[in-house]
Design a protein around this motif. Structure first.
Motif, short mmCIF file in Angstrom:
data_model
loop_
_atom_site.label_atom_id
_atom_site.label_comp_id
_atom_site.label_asym_id
_atom_site.label_seq_id
_atom_site.Cartn_x
_atom_site.Cartn_y
_atom_site.Cartn_z
N PHE A 263 53.65 5.11 39.47
CA PHE A 263 54.36 6.29 39.96
C PHE A 263 53.52 7.56 39.96
O PHE A 263 53.94 8.57 40.50
N SER A 264 52.30 7.53 39.38
CA SER A 264 51.50 8.75 39.41
C SER A 264 50.04 8.40 39.16
O SER A 264 49.72 7.47 38.41
N LEU A 265 49.13 9.17 39.80
CA LEU A 265 47.70 9.04 39.57
C LEU A 265 47.07 10.42 39.51
O LEU A 265 47.47 11.33 40.25
N THR A 266 46.08 10.58 38.65
CA THR A 266 45.25 11.77 38.67
C THR A 266 43.84 11.35 38.29
O THR A 266 43.61 10.20 37.91
N SER A 267 42.88 12.28 38.40
CA SER A 267 41.47 11.94 38.17
C SER A 267 40.81 12.99 37.30
O SER A 267 41.37 14.06 37.05
N HIS A 268 39.60 12.67 36.84
CA HIS A 268 38.82 13.62 36.05
C HIS A 268 37.36 13.44 36.40
O HIS A 268 36.81 12.34 36.30
N MET A 269 36.73 14.53 36.85
CA MET A 269 35.30 14.54 37.11
C MET A 269 34.71 15.79 36.47
O MET A 269 35.44 16.70 36.06
N HIS A 270 33.39 15.83 36.40
CA HIS A 270 32.72 17.03 35.91
C HIS A 270 32.18 17.83 37.08
O HIS A 270 32.38 17.49 38.25
N PHE A 276 36.79 12.03 44.68
CA PHE A 276 37.33 10.93 43.87
C PHE A 276 38.36 10.22 44.74
O PHE A 276 39.37 10.80 45.11
N VAL A 277 38.09 8.96 45.06
CA VAL A 277 38.95 8.19 45.96
C VAL A 277 39.39 6.91 45.27
O VAL A 277 38.60 6.26 44.60
N VAL A 278 40.67 6.56 45.42
CA VAL A 278 41.19 5.31 44.88
C VAL A 278 41.71 4.47 46.04
O VAL A 278 42.54 4.94 46.84
N ASP A 279 41.22 3.22 46.13
CA ASP A 279 41.68 2.25 47.13
C ASP A 279 42.38 1.10 46.44
O ASP A 279 41.97 0.66 45.36
N TYR A 291 44.69 7.50 47.01
CA TYR A 291 44.46 8.75 46.27
C TYR A 291 43.13 9.34 46.72
O TYR A 291 42.15 8.62 46.92
N ARG A 292 43.09 10.68 46.86
CA ARG A 292 41.85 11.37 47.16
C ARG A 292 41.91 12.78 46.56
O ARG A 292 42.89 13.50 46.75
N SER A 293 40.86 13.13 45.85
CA SER A 293 40.77 14.47 45.27
C SER A 293 39.30 14.85 45.21
O SER A 293 38.41 14.02 45.41
N GLY A 294 39.02 16.12 44.95
CA GLY A 294 37.65 16.57 44.81
C GLY A 294 37.28 17.71 45.73
O GLY A 294 36.42 18.52 45.41
N SER A 295 37.92 17.81 46.91
CA SER A 295 37.65 18.90 47.82
C SER A 295 38.73 19.97 47.67
O SER A 295 39.76 19.74 47.04
N PRO A 297 41.96 22.14 48.22
CA PRO A 297 42.12 23.01 47.05
C PRO A 297 42.05 22.29 45.72
O PRO A 297 42.22 22.92 44.69
N ASN A 298 41.86 20.98 45.72
CA ASN A 298 41.83 20.21 44.47
C ASN A 298 40.41 19.80 44.16
O ASN A 298 40.02 18.66 44.35
N GLY A 299 39.61 20.76 43.67
CA GLY A 299 38.24 20.48 43.31
C GLY A 299 38.13 19.76 41.99
O GLY A 299 39.13 19.34 41.39
N TRP A 300 36.90 19.59 41.52
CA TRP A 300 36.66 18.83 40.28
C TRP A 300 37.42 19.42 39.11
O TRP A 300 37.83 18.70 38.20
N ASP A 301 37.64 20.75 39.11
CA ASP A 301 38.27 21.40 37.96
C ASP A 301 39.77 21.59 38.14
O ASP A 301 40.43 22.17 37.28
N ASP A 302 40.34 21.11 39.24
CA ASP A 302 41.79 21.20 39.46
C ASP A 302 42.24 19.96 40.22
O ASP A 302 42.65 20.03 41.37
N PRO A 303 42.17 18.79 39.58
CA PRO A 303 42.41 17.53 40.30
C PRO A 303 43.86 17.38 40.74
O PRO A 303 44.78 17.91 40.12
N LEU A 304 44.03 16.65 41.82
CA LEU A 304 45.36 16.37 42.35
C LEU A 304 46.13 15.45 41.40
O LEU A 304 45.59 14.46 40.92
N ASN A 305 47.36 15.80 41.11
CA ASN A 305 48.27 14.90 40.41
C ASN A 305 49.24 14.35 41.46
O ASN A 305 50.15 15.05 41.89
N LYS A 306 49.01 13.14 41.90
CA LYS A 306 49.81 12.57 42.98
C LYS A 306 50.94 11.73 42.42
O LYS A 306 50.74 10.87 41.57
N VAL A 307 52.15 12.01 42.89
CA VAL A 307 53.35 11.29 42.47
C VAL A 307 53.83 10.45 43.65
O VAL A 307 53.92 10.94 44.78
#
Length: 324
Positions: A263-270, A276-279, A291-295, A297-307
């Motif tokens: 029901f939810s995914l998020t990521s963590h990078m430096h 950050f992509v999840v297939d 899932y896709r995050s990293g660009s 408005p959801n850069g490395w320091d503000d990752p997407l919390n996808k529900v």
């Protein structure tokens, strides 16, 4: 024709670096940083302000102590405890100016009976690199040190039963993060559940900063629980070799140990992470991106919390391939 210098002190409009950051014209090369989607506007504005101040080679430009923050750390007001649960907090600790500090703190939750958690709400003073709440389901609680313990002791905290000796429950790397569960879903925690609060701050300011974390734990009655929530916490610990001026990536796949609903995914990078992509692997939707995050408005320091609503069903053996 407009004439540019790389940096024209006091004149942002004649500084080619801003052209490269905001969008160069045809024949002027790639957007900087090369291979990225560009810097956020607030960071470009910081460079503009530095140029306006005369582009000094040394010293501090007003409002920018060499990082991306004012001279003094702003603090938040402690949030009120929830009406449907309780609040725990990490006691304030000091991070020296322009340094970083990571601590672990052991405590036991105040519940006398098992509790059913329907969500976590985390609030922190600005400047946090991450906060993680772990739980410990073993019996050797007498081996945990009392009071805050500084890194690198965090890496060997407690009795060491499997992994770090405890399991990931929730976490955040932003100042406020709300993780509500779907209706009928809850995570059970034992009476007086032993937990470890792990906090890491990077102090960008020119004065000492204060690390502080508040966690509101929302609960419900057992009668309202239809599904039990658990965590997927997978980490790619392998180094990524990136040649100078290039981009590199690495992938890893986590496999479902049983049938489950996600029901939810998020990521963590430096800081150097750009994507950050999840297939999904296996099943009818094999190879689909979920899932896709990293660009922005959801850069490395503000990752997407996808529900996911409704949650995604995964059969045992199907996987999540994540690529950084």
């Amino acid at each position: 024709q407009q004439l540019y210098k790389r940096v024209s002190p006091g004149v942002p409009g004649s500084s080619f670096i801003l052209k490269k950051l905001e969008g160069p014209d045809e024949g002027e090369g790639d957007l900087m940083p090369q291979g990225s989607t560009g810097l956020s506007q607030d960071r470009i504005d910081l460079i503009r302000n530095w140029i306006l101040a005369g582009a000094p080679a040394e010293g501090v430009v007003a409002g920018d102590p060499g990082g991306f923050a004012p001279d003094v750390q702003p603090l938040i007001d402690p949030p009120p405890p929830p009406t449907d649960g309780f609040q725990i907090k990490l006691p304030p600790y000091t991070i020296p100016a322009r340094e970083e500090r990571e601590i672990c703190q052991y405590m036991e939750l105040p519940n006398d009976q098992p509790i059913y958690v329907t969500g976590f709400e985390m609030s922190m003073n600005p400047g946090s690199h991450h906060f993680i709440l772990y739980k410990y389901d073993g019996t050797q609680t007498d081996k945990f040190p009392q009071g805050p313990v500084d890194d690198p002791a965090c890496l060997n905290f407690g009795p060491g039963e499997g992994g770090f000796g405890y399991r990931f429950v929730t976490g955040s790397q932003v100042d406020y993060y709300n993780v509500p569960f779907p209706p009928g879903v809850a995570m059970m925690l034992q009476p007086h559940q032993p937990v470890i609060l792990n906090s890491h701050y990077i102090n960008h300011w020119n004065a000492a900063a204060t690390g502080a974390v508040w966690v509101n734990i929302h609960t419900t009655d057992a009668a309202h629980v239809q599904y039990t929530a658990e965590n997927i916490f997978d980490v790619n610990l392998f180094g990524i070799n990136v040649p100078p001026g290039m981009i590199a990536s690495t992938s890893q796949t986590w496999f479902a140990p049983d049938d489950l609903y996600l029901f939810s995914l998020t990521s963590h990078m430096h800081k150097r992470g750009t994507q950050f992509v999840v297939d999904k692997t296996g099943g009818a939707d094999n190879g689909s991106e979920i899932y896709r995050s990293g660009s922005e408005p959801n850069g490395w320091d503000d990752p997407l919390n996808k529900v996911y609503n409704p949650p995604l069903f995964m059969k045992k053996g199907e996987g999540l391939k994540y690529t950084c």
